[in-house]
Design a protein around this motif. Sequence first.
Motif, mmCIF file in Angstrom:
data_model
loop_
_atom_site.group_PDB
_atom_site.id
_atom_site.type_symbol
_atom_site.label_atom_id
_atom_site.label_comp_id
_atom_site.label_asym_id
_atom_site.label_seq_id
_atom_site.Cartn_x
_atom_site.Cartn_y
_atom_site.Cartn_z
ATOM 1 N N THR A 347 -44.793 22.454 117.878
ATOM 2 C CA THR A 347 -44.496 23.684 118.595
ATOM 3 C C THR A 347 -43.647 24.598 117.706
ATOM 4 N N LEU A 348 -43.181 25.688 118.309
ATOM 5 C CA LEU A 348 -42.301 26.593 117.573
ATOM 6 C C LEU A 348 -41.054 25.879 117.054
ATOM 7 N N LEU A 349 -40.593 24.869 117.786
ATOM 8 C CA LEU A 349 -39.364 24.173 117.408
ATOM 9 C C LEU A 349 -39.509 23.517 116.040
ATOM 10 N N GLN A 350 -40.599 22.768 115.842
ATOM 11 C CA GLN A 350 -40.786 22.092 114.555
ATOM 12 C C GLN A 350 -40.886 23.084 113.402
ATOM 13 N N GLY A 351 -41.621 24.179 113.625
ATOM 14 C CA GLY A 351 -41.696 25.197 112.591
ATOM 15 C C GLY A 351 -40.329 25.789 112.294
ATOM 16 N N GLY A 352 -39.549 26.043 113.341
ATOM 17 C CA GLY A 352 -38.208 26.592 113.157
ATOM 18 C C GLY A 352 -37.285 25.640 112.425
ATOM 19 N N VAL A 353 -37.384 24.345 112.701
ATOM 20 C CA VAL A 353 -36.533 23.358 112.029
ATOM 21 C C VAL A 353 -36.804 23.354 110.528
ATOM 22 N N HIS A 354 -38.076 23.347 110.153
ATOM 23 C CA HIS A 354 -38.416 23.347 108.729
ATOM 24 C C HIS A 354 -37.956 24.641 108.050
ATOM 25 N N LEU A 355 -38.071 25.763 108.735
ATOM 26 C CA LEU A 355 -37.630 27.025 108.139
ATOM 27 C C LEU A 355 -36.113 27.069 107.994
ATOM 28 N N VAL A 356 -35.386 26.458 108.909
ATOM 29 C CA VAL A 356 -33.932 26.380 108.775
ATOM 30 C C VAL A 356 -33.560 25.511 107.575
ATOM 31 N N LEU A 357 -34.292 24.406 107.378
ATOM 32 C CA LEU A 357 -34.055 23.569 106.199
ATOM 33 C C LEU A 357 -34.318 24.357 104.913
ATOM 34 N N PHE A 358 -35.382 25.150 104.923
ATOM 35 C CA PHE A 358 -35.674 25.976 103.754
ATOM 36 C C PHE A 358 -34.561 26.995 103.518
ATOM 37 N N SER A 359 -34.070 27.595 104.592
ATOM 38 C CA SER A 359 -32.976 28.553 104.468
ATOM 39 C C SER A 359 -31.714 27.883 103.923
ATOM 40 N N ALA A 360 -31.458 26.653 104.366
ATOM 41 C CA ALA A 360 -30.303 25.909 103.856
ATOM 42 C C ALA A 360 -30.450 25.638 102.364
ATOM 43 N N PHE A 361 -31.657 25.302 101.919
ATOM 44 C CA PHE A 361 -31.900 25.072 100.495
ATOM 45 C C PHE A 361 -31.625 26.333 99.684
ATOM 46 N N VAL A 362 -32.142 27.478 100.146
ATOM 47 C CA VAL A 362 -31.934 28.735 99.413
ATOM 48 C C VAL A 362 -30.450 29.084 99.397
ATOM 49 N N PHE A 363 -29.776 28.948 100.528
ATOM 50 C CA PHE A 363 -28.356 29.293 100.603
ATOM 51 C C PHE A 363 -27.527 28.416 99.663
ATOM 52 N N LEU A 364 -27.786 27.112 99.678
ATOM 53 C CA LEU A 364 -27.023 26.205 98.824
ATOM 54 C C LEU A 364 -27.386 26.354 97.356
ATOM 55 N N ALA A 365 -28.593 26.871 97.075
ATOM 56 C CA ALA A 365 -28.961 27.110 95.677
ATOM 57 C C ALA A 365 -28.140 28.244 95.085
ATOM 58 N N VAL A 366 -27.814 29.247 95.904
ATOM 59 C CA VAL A 366 -27.046 30.395 95.412
ATOM 60 C C VAL A 366 -25.550 30.227 95.677
ATOM 61 N N SER A 367 -25.195 29.302 96.584
ATOM 62 C CA SER A 367 -23.787 29.070 96.901
ATOM 63 C C SER A 367 -23.515 27.570 97.030
ATOM 64 N N PRO A 368 -23.566 26.846 95.894
ATOM 65 C CA PRO A 368 -23.409 25.382 95.951
ATOM 66 C C PRO A 368 -21.994 24.953 96.296
#
Length: 368
Positions: A347-368
């Motif tokens: 559902t939308l939830l699973q898609g949203g969870v994966h996108l949040v993980l992707f956002s966390a990866f990008v954020f931590l890549a620029v702000s480790p």
Amino acid sequence: MKGMVGFLVRSWSALVPLLAAAVLAVSWGRDLGPVGGVLVSLALIGAVLAAVHHAELVAHRVGEPFGSLVLAVAVTIIEVGLIVTLMLSSGDKAASLARDTVFAAVMITCNGIFGLSLLVGALRRRVAVFNAEGTGAALATVATLATLSLVLPTFTTSEPGPVFSPNQLIFAAVASLVLYGVFVMVQTVRHPDDFLPVEGTEESAVVGDDDHEERPTAKQALLSLLLLLVALIGVVGLAKVVSPSIEDGIEAAGLPHSAVGVVIALLVLLPETIAAVRAARRDRVQISLNLALGSAMASIGLTIPAVALASIWIEGPLMLGLGATQMVLLALTVVVGALTVVPGRATLLQGGVHLVLFSAFVFLAVSP
């Protein structure tokens, strides 16, 4: 009118890859000014769109599951060439480039593209349905490849630091090639049905359809394949051309050097991202997931052997081991991915969870 539209589509898709190649030839090895940077960026965007168009034509000709391999393997082979070229030309600064780029590719495909595909599919049909057997096998292969190539070097003791010894690097390279080869054989020969849309769903009913009115001829498919390769060379080459500007911008912003690999991976994976989202919009969620996980698999399975071979000429250490933060993100991606895949529906939830993980990866890549 339809004939005119078809002519215009064929014209732009044939001219843009050639134009991108010309821009690449003119701009290679030169410093880009503001105007040059804009022109190269426009050529890069055009090459991405042309690559998606020709990949869909070829995929429509060969059918699934072979079609999903076309774009993933083509992009990855050229991406490997870009990584090796940068490593050979950048010296010690490129010691962790392969690790950063491959890890970024895994996060982008397994969370970004994966999440977008599920989100688009769920928005269209409320529930995105896919084949759990094939998707689960692909995810297990990605997890094994990533652990063998990117996690183990952090814990081995033969060499100091997150690096493999020569023998360990050879083993990882051979294991990656063998595992990727076995997966491709299973996907295309032994169990291709596991990677097709689930029978009885609307997705399976339209899997043979396309935006194109009729199936391309063999001659048209061959021409599209050649133009696809030209377009992908343009994408990767133009990404290399703008990479100095990217590095300067990242340094000026005070961001870590590892962010360079993230930006390059985002640029190179644009064709696959667009193709996956378009497939999900046509109720082909399974094809989108094949693209996402297939790209992650190819990125590891082809890059590690190429880097192992290139290490003969590369001086200095080759750092492949992930840091603690990266390993946490990888472990969470695998666990969440497994929980998403097992039911065979999302559902939308699973898609949203994966996108949040992707956002966390990008954020931590620029702000480790």
